[in-house]
Design an enzyme around this catalytic site. Sequence first.
Site, PDB file in Angstrom:
ATOM      1  N   SER A 282       0.844  -1.189   0.000  1.00 52.63           N
ATOM      2  CA  SER A 282       0.000   0.000   0.000  1.00 52.63           C
ATOM      3  C   SER A 282       0.881   1.241   0.000  1.00 52.63           C
ATOM      4  CB  SER A 282      -0.895   0.023   1.248  1.00 52.63           C
ATOM      5  OG  SER A 282      -0.152   0.407   2.400  1.00 52.63           O
ATOM      6  N   ASP A 283       0.312   2.386  -0.341  1.00 54.03           N
ATOM      7  CA  ASP A 283       1.025   3.627  -0.092  1.00 54.03           C
ATOM      8  C   ASP A 283       0.898   3.940   1.393  1.00 54.03           C
ATOM      9  OD1 ASP A 283       2.494   5.957  -0.495  1.00 54.03           O
ATOM     10  OD2 ASP A 283       1.422   6.475  -2.325  1.00 54.03           O
ATOM     11  N   TRP A 284       1.570   4.988   1.831  1.00 52.31           N
ATOM     12  CA  TRP A 284       1.666   5.329   3.256  1.00 52.31           C
ATOM     13  C   TRP A 284       0.256   5.476   3.865  1.00 52.31           C
ATOM     14  CZ3 TRP A 284       6.322   6.765   6.027  1.00 52.31           C
ATOM     15  CH2 TRP A 284       6.096   7.236   7.322  1.00 52.31           C
TER      16      TRP A 284
END
Length: 750
Positions: A282-284
């Site tokens: 996932s992104d942050w």
Amino acid sequence: MKHFFSLFAMGMFLVLTGCLKQNTEEQWMNDPKILDLIQQMTLEEKMGQMHQISGFGGQVPDNLKQDIIDGKVGSILNEVDVKAINEIQRIALEESRLGIPVIIGRDVIHGFKTVFPIPLGQAATWNPELVKKGAEVAAKEAWSSGVNWTFAPMIDISRDARWGRIAESCGEDPFLTSVMGVAMVEGFQGDDLSADGSILACAKHFAGYGAAEGGRDYNTTLIPENELRNVYLKSFHAAQQAGVGTFMSGFNDLNGVPATGNRFLLRKVLRDEWNFDGFVVSDWASVTEMISHGFAADPKEAAYKAISAGVDMEMTSDSYKNHVKELIEEGKINERLLDEAVYRILKIKFDLGLFNDPYVQEEDQNRFALPEYLEAAKQAAVQSMVLLKNEQQILPFTSSINKVAVIGPMANQKYEQLGTWIFDGDSDLTITPLEALKSELGESKVLFSEGLKYTRSKDKTGFSEALATAKKADVVVVCVGEEAILSGEAHCRASLDLPGAQNELIEEVSKAGKPIVLVVMAGRPLAIGGVSKHAEAVLYAFHPGTMGGPALADLLLGVANPSAKLPVTFPKAAGQIPIYYNHKNTGRPVDPNAWTCIDDIPLNSYQTSLGNTSHYLDLGFAPLYPFGFGLSYTTFEYKNLKIETPKVKLGGDIIASVTLENTGNFVGEEVVQLYIRDLVGSVTRPVKELKGFERVQLKPGESKKVSFKINTSDLAFFNPEMEEVTEPGEFHLWIGGSSDTNLRTEFVVE
């Protein structure tokens, strides 16, 4: 709390996991050592492999040690202290139950210590070998600090200059972005992920993130599936075919479904259609941000939707850590999903060689800014700077110029010229334009005045000194643009004008009556049409990195000849956005000869007297500068365009050629570009599409036949049924020096 598990959804999910359980092992889960590890792992240890945390700035606190011992951490990002990394790996290998190493991730976007031009600038080189070299240098420097995973390349198609992250992209074109993205993947990963100096790449942000509404970061993206497949997915598919090890899901919602919970993207396209066998991160915190999107009610639902969609590792947020066990115990997800995710993660760790030796040896540390690295960064900067204007051939400077005035807030800014996303960049290594020109010409020949302290400043008290400095010189180099903070993630702009009082500074300096060379250092295309009229020459330098100064000096002094081409269309003003070369036609396309400027419209004009075509009354229809545009100190002539295959059957090759002649007085490199248009399709097709390019160097008076060969499969697109097809019919083909070339021929696919 709203009940979010419908019987229908559960039924579909059980069908999916049942099929996976029956078929997956013989297809790809076939490595005995990985399967043996998974069989030994507790549920908590599996969850740990799917959990990524941020580092502690060179510290390994007791709670982190215990989590590693307990197998609760699979990856750590933003840790670059070698001693801390070695201690983390030692604990993982020697003190954890199963001895599984940790992946160390870091954003190494366009360099580590040695900073190359921002990716948009690298795309302007139209030189994949140079871009690959940049990624190799970044990988070697990052690897020597213990990093083995970077979150690059960023290959979102970017058609909106307001979007801050256009700086990280390769521009607006799927073909160019694909070529550059593949070059970066190959540069980062090399031929062997376990080799010294190779690090794992990550294709991001999957998918459609670059189409954020209004050019505002994290915003909604609405992209019909046909457009998604024909434009926004092409670069990601190219990266997958090039062997990229990981993908990152985007922050955006796509057509109402956040990318991090989007089964269509992550399972149907990425896994089922493309057979991607790496893992997805996932992104942050984008898993728990699905709550803010309104797609999940709480972290538990967010974890369910992300893992069901196909996100294998959660970055920084902890919904997996806190809720996956509960979801399994409740029967809402099958542990088989964890086995698959963990298998993919462990496979990458084995591929990286971390099980054999995850440590950084002392002799490998601090291999930064080596002479060959700096030279590569300089060449990338030279080839990234686009010459947009050169009236009276003011450039390159001749020996008759005795004094050069260097003016402007970007002339001597070591940090700002590095650009966005340079967490580890060393600004002490930076050589600015002022420093480079003084080094080349001598202190006595270079005069300097900032005019403005920084690009956003509106304090004009330095203007009088700048004007006085300009009057003492033979030529004036005005360095303007944007500070690094004005582009990148979440740094979007509604206006594309030069910030602060820079426009006024240029106007003031022009009163000296001396020739002006305008140098723009920025992270995006800016609307510079109004101020460029005050300059005889314009060089556009997308934040050029460590060696930007020496590169600029070489270009100004004629040591190097500009060869860069724009990877993105330059609008006249923000009001033209979105503007891109490969747009669709309309039922009433523009007539270039019929447009009347708003200032020239007669009073009391009849409503239809201007004609009814697609344009703006005030800005017309053309951009400030088109995609693929860039001048040289020499001139090139294209002639004798020939199509060797005027008729070609499906599956055959189209072969076309042109004669390129250097008609000027300098040795120069030209980027020869091939475009096509499919005149009639089952869905409307773009007015032009880039399908090939080649760099050609010629001496004055020299000519060369440049040939291209493309297959009919390169003409394929997704039809209304989402089938990728090449449809028979008539095509136009252009070869020239930019997307607005008019040298055209035709062919037919039968």
